[in-house]
Every structure is written in C-alpha cells, then in structure tokens.
Design a protein around this motif. Structure first.
Motif, short mmCIF file in Angstrom:
data_model
loop_
_atom_site.label_atom_id
_atom_site.label_comp_id
_atom_site.label_asym_id
_atom_site.label_seq_id
_atom_site.Cartn_x
_atom_site.Cartn_y
_atom_site.Cartn_z
N HIS A 218 0.82 -1.21 0.00
CA HIS A 218 0.00 0.00 0.00
C HIS A 218 0.85 1.26 0.00
CE1 HIS A 218 -3.82 -2.20 1.59
NE2 HIS A 218 -3.69 -2.29 0.29
N ARG A 219 1.99 1.24 0.67
CA ARG A 219 2.87 2.40 0.63
C ARG A 219 3.39 2.65 -0.78
NH1 ARG A 219 7.17 2.17 5.48
NH2 ARG A 219 7.52 4.30 4.76
N SER A 220 3.42 1.60 -1.59
CA SER A 220 3.87 1.71 -2.98
C SER A 220 2.72 1.90 -3.95
CB SER A 220 4.68 0.47 -3.37
OG SER A 220 5.82 0.34 -2.55
N GLY A 221 1.50 2.00 -3.44
CA GLY A 221 0.34 2.22 -4.30
C GLY A 221 -0.25 0.98 -4.90
N LEU A 222 0.15 -0.21 -4.41
CA LEU A 222 -0.33 -1.47 -4.97
C LEU A 222 -1.48 -2.04 -4.15
CD1 LEU A 222 3.07 -3.27 -5.64
CD2 LEU A 222 1.51 -2.37 -7.37
N PRO A 223 -2.47 -2.68 -4.79
CA PRO A 223 -3.45 -3.45 -4.04
C PRO A 223 -2.78 -4.68 -3.43
CG PRO A 223 -3.76 -3.80 -6.38
CD PRO A 223 -2.71 -2.74 -6.24
N ALA A 224 -3.37 -5.21 -2.36
CA ALA A 224 -2.72 -6.32 -1.65
C ALA A 224 -3.75 -7.32 -1.14
CB ALA A 224 -1.89 -5.77 -0.49
N ASP B 92 -7.31 2.56 -2.62
CA ASP B 92 -7.49 4.00 -2.79
C ASP B 92 -6.67 4.70 -1.72
OD1 ASP B 92 -8.34 6.51 -3.44
OD2 ASP B 92 -10.31 6.31 -2.49
N GLY B 93 -5.43 4.95 -2.01
CA GLY B 93 -4.51 5.49 -1.02
C GLY B 93 -4.93 6.85 -0.51
N PRO B 94 -4.82 7.08 0.80
CA PRO B 94 -5.16 8.40 1.35
C PRO B 94 -4.12 9.44 0.99
CG PRO B 94 -4.27 6.98 3.06
CD PRO B 94 -4.40 6.13 1.83
N SER B 95 -4.40 10.68 1.38
CA SER B 95 -3.52 11.79 1.01
C SER B 95 -2.27 11.86 1.86
CB SER B 95 -4.29 13.11 1.14
OG SER B 95 -4.76 13.27 2.48
N TYR B 96 -2.22 11.12 2.96
CA TYR B 96 -1.08 11.19 3.87
C TYR B 96 -0.21 9.95 3.75
CZ TYR B 96 -4.60 8.49 6.43
OH TYR B 96 -5.56 7.58 6.76
N ALA B 97 1.03 10.07 4.19
CA ALA B 97 1.96 8.95 4.17
C ALA B 97 1.78 8.11 5.43
CB ALA B 97 3.39 9.46 4.07
N TRP B 98 2.30 6.88 5.40
CA TRP B 98 2.23 6.02 6.58
C TRP B 98 3.21 6.53 7.63
CZ3 TRP B 98 -0.72 2.64 8.89
CH2 TRP B 98 -0.19 1.84 9.93
N PRO B 99 2.71 6.86 8.84
CA PRO B 99 3.61 7.39 9.87
C PRO B 99 4.42 6.30 10.54
CG PRO B 99 1.36 7.28 10.69
CD PRO B 99 1.30 6.85 9.26
N GLU B 100 5.64 6.64 10.89
CA GLU B 100 6.51 5.68 11.58
C GLU B 100 6.20 5.61 13.06
OE1 GLU B 100 9.81 7.93 10.54
OE2 GLU B 100 10.13 7.00 8.58
N ARG B 101 5.68 6.71 13.61
CA ARG B 101 5.39 6.75 15.04
C ARG B 101 4.19 7.63 15.31
NH1 ARG B 101 10.94 8.62 17.74
NH2 ARG B 101 9.52 9.01 19.47
N VAL B 102 3.53 7.39 16.44
CA VAL B 102 2.48 8.27 16.95
C VAL B 102 3.03 8.97 18.17
CG1 VAL B 102 0.14 8.40 17.87
CG2 VAL B 102 0.67 6.72 16.08
N GLU B 103 2.89 10.30 18.22
CA GLU B 103 3.46 11.07 19.31
C GLU B 103 2.43 12.04 19.88
OE1 GLU B 103 6.99 13.08 18.20
OE2 GLU B 103 8.12 11.24 17.76
#
Length: 409
Positions: free
Chosen positions: A216-222, A261-272
């Motif tokens: 999904h980070r690469s825009g592919l279905p899985a 359908d990828g969202p507008s934001y990137a996958w976050p590495e951490r929640v702070e």
C-alpha cells in the motif's frame, strides 16, 4: 476471478509460496497456470541473500523460477548502492548477501575504505565488528539495512533477526539506516521497474505489517493469505483489499480484489503526543511562522518526558514566541491523520495526537523567536496571514465556536 484482474503477481515466500521445506497447497500448479496465461511472477522476500540462492530453493520444491523474477532485500540493497555509485561496502552479512552485492559491482571491504555499511545477518558477527562498523558510519559511510525485522519464527519461538543487529549499530553510531526491505517501498519499486508499462500488479502476503503495508505504501493493491488479524480503522494501510485461504483461490470465480485507494497522507513511523495553543488577546490571535515549512500557525509542538500537556503547551508558547501565558480552557483533542500526519524535510513521518488549549497572555516579550520560528505576532481574527498550517484554522474555529464540550476529532 482474481487471476484475470492482474497482469503480475508479487508473492511473499515464507508463508505464501512455501512453509518450511514444503510448498503451500496447490502452489506449484497455480504458478504454472498463471504463467500459461501469460501472467508475470515476482518473488519478494526480506531474506538478505542472492536471487540465485532463492531460485535453487524454489526449484527444489518443484516451483519454476528465474533470477530476474526474484527480489530479495539483498538484491534490492545492491540496486540501491549501485544507483548511488557506492562500490565498496562493509557487509555485516553472509555469503549470499555479498554475492548479491557483487553481482551489481559492489565489492566487500572493511575499515576506512568502505563507502557503505550494509547490515544483513551472520551468526559470526562480533561486538568488535559492531564497534568498528559504527565508527565507519560516524566517519560518513552510508548506513543501509537490508531489512529491520526484529525476529523470525523458529522451532523454539521467535529468534533474533536483522533488526536486532540494526539497533546495536544505531546505538553505536547515533544514526538510523536507510531500510530497503518490506514494508519500505524500495523493494516494490524494484519489482515494478521490471514490468512492462501499464501492467497491473497485486501483492500477496501473509503479514499485514510487512507485506500489506509495504504494498500500500507503494500504491499497490494487496491480498492477505491466511488468518492474520486486521485492524479496526478502515483506512489503515495494513488492512488488505481482499483475503484468500491459498493461492488456489486466485482462480475462484466468486472472488475479486478491491482497489487500493490510497489516502492523502503517508504512513507514519510513530504516533506522538502533541500540544497546541489558541492564545487570544481581545480580537487578535497569536501566530508564529515555522522555520521548517514557512507556514503560519498557532504555537504547537511536542510533549517532553515528565511534562503535563498543560505544562508543555505553555513552554511551547514561550519558546516559539516569547509570550508567557496561562491555560483558560480545553478546546479539543485532534488525531485525524489527514491533518495530523506530518512529513518533515529530513524524511521523518509522525502522526500527532494533539491536545489544543485556549490560553491568554500574561506577560513576556513578543518577538523572541526560537530555532523553530521565523516570525511571530498577534493578528486580527478577520485578517490572518497566509499560507497557514492546514489544520490550524479549524482549531481556531472550534475555539471561537465556544462549545461547552471539547471537540474530539
């Protein structure tokens, strides 16, 4: 039928193509039929070895394959180093990884002569190796990890994997590596480059946090194979677009795969945890212009260890604008990833859960700007500077709405 939807199939190995020394049920025949129908196959594995070694193993299980169809974290690392014209690597890894690098013109060396430090796995790595490689990284060697998997399944339970060695080098060097393996996008990008233009590909894996997330980070279905749990938030990158019990289900007429359908934001590495302040002085609001992106916004930032959120927000106001303030109320708690996932210039991606307070100024000297601030001032509510941080006008509107209950967004 899923087999008819796609031109190429990206397959994880352990758990999808084989388990231990046996192919998964029906897999050799399924792959043979996909090839007969003109489909392209790619095998993607975080095993930091050579494509030749994977091909030998697949053929021993009755699965036909070619080296060009195999993308390991080792061959992807070799592609990355070659693209950066780094030709001498200190390899903390076994023979297969060194062979993968050599195939792309990257030779193994140690000490001051290395351009890069490459972390794979080798049971013979010593503390002396870690110490000296850490020094090489501090002296400027490019730091790359084939993957950061902490463990892998073993007969006695989880066994230490590449990620444990990575953390030792991070501690010794003070730097984090560029990571190549799943769920990072680089391996998927390497696999995609080998396909013809316009061909549709799907990833099939058994691990949501690695295979599905990476695709999904690469825009592919899985597709998720097996019974791994999914996640409650429907926009979670780790949730698959479909599930199958085995590769034989690719030919089930009743099954299909939805689009990613990828969202507008990137996958976050951490929640702070974060804090923000609406500081009102009559009909004016305190704003500061950020040094990292040039945008205007309300004072905001992190919560430091041992701080309360109220203490953190007053510190941020003082450090960013020079104003002393007091908290007069809670506006809301905000975590919507569409506005709360931040990508920084250095590549860090963070998802903030921000507590926003209503405050009033009590003293201080406006204009003393800290390292994060370009400018600061009080502005009329009907004449705010632009451009502004995307979420801050909403928070200001919530504050001015005067609701009796804090917002949770």
């Amino acid at each position: 039928m899923i087999a008819a939807q796609f031109d190429a199939f990206f397959l994880d190995l352990d758990g999808v193509v084989y388990i231990g020394d046996e192919p998964t049920p029906g897999t050799p025949l399924v792959l043979k039929e996909l090839r007969r129908k003109g489909k392209e196959i790619r095998f993607l594995t975080n095993n930091p070895t050579s494509a030749e070694e994977i091909v030998r193993r697949l053929r021993s299980l009755g699965i036909e394959s070619q080296e060009r169809e195999v993308v390991t974290s080792g061959t992807a690392t070799a592609a990355l180093l070659a693209a950066k014209d780094l030709r001498k690597a200190w390899v903390l890894g076994h023979k297969g990884l060194k062979e993968a690098l050599l195939a792309r013109g990257v030779t193994s060396t140690e000490g001051d002569g290395c351009d890069a430090v490459v972390v794979g796995w080798n049971d013979d790595i010593t503390m002396a190796d870690i110490r000296e490689a850490s020094l090489a990284i501090r002296r400027g060697a490019f730091f790359v990890a084939t993957n950061e998997d902490r463990t892998y399944p073993g007969p006695q339970g989880p066994l230490a994997a590449v990620g444990t060695l990575v953390e030792a080098l991070v501690a010794g060097s003070g730097q984090r590596p560029i990571s190549v393996g799943k769920p990072q996008p680089f391996m998927f990008d390497v696999a995609l480059k080998g396909l013809g233009r316009g061909k549709r590909a799907v990833m099939i894996g058994d691990t949501p946090d690695v295979d599905i997330l990476g695709a999904h980070r690469s825009g592919l279905p899985a597709l998720l194979m097996g019974e791994a749990v999914t996640f409650p938030y429907d926009r979670d990158f780790r949730n698959p677009d479909g599930r199958i019990a085995s590769l034989e289900d690719l030919f089930d007429e009743s099954l299909s795969v939805g689009e990613w359908d990828g969202p507008s934001y990137a996958w976050p590495e951490r929640v702070e945890p974060g804090v923000a302040a609406i500081v009102l002085e009559g009909e004016r609001v305190l704003l500061m212009r950020r040094r990292d992106n040039g945008l205007w916004g309300i004072p905001s930032g992190h919560v430091e260890p041992t701080e309360t959120v109220a203490g953190a927000v007053l510190r941020e106001i003082r450090e960013e604008t020079g104003i002393e303030a007091e908290v007069t109320g809670l506006i809301g708690v905000y975590s919507d990833p569409r506005s709360q996932v931040m990508t920084y210039p250095d590549g860090r991606i963070r998802h903030f859960v921000t507590t926003c307070f209503l405050c009033r100024p009590t003293g201080g000297t406006l204009g003393r700007t800290g390292p994060e601030t370009l400018d600061a001032g009080f502005f009329p509510l009907d004449s705010l500077p632009e451009p502004m941080m995307a979420m801050h006008p909403l928070w200001l509107a919530d504050a001015l709405a005067g609701s009796k209950e804090p917002f949770i967004r």
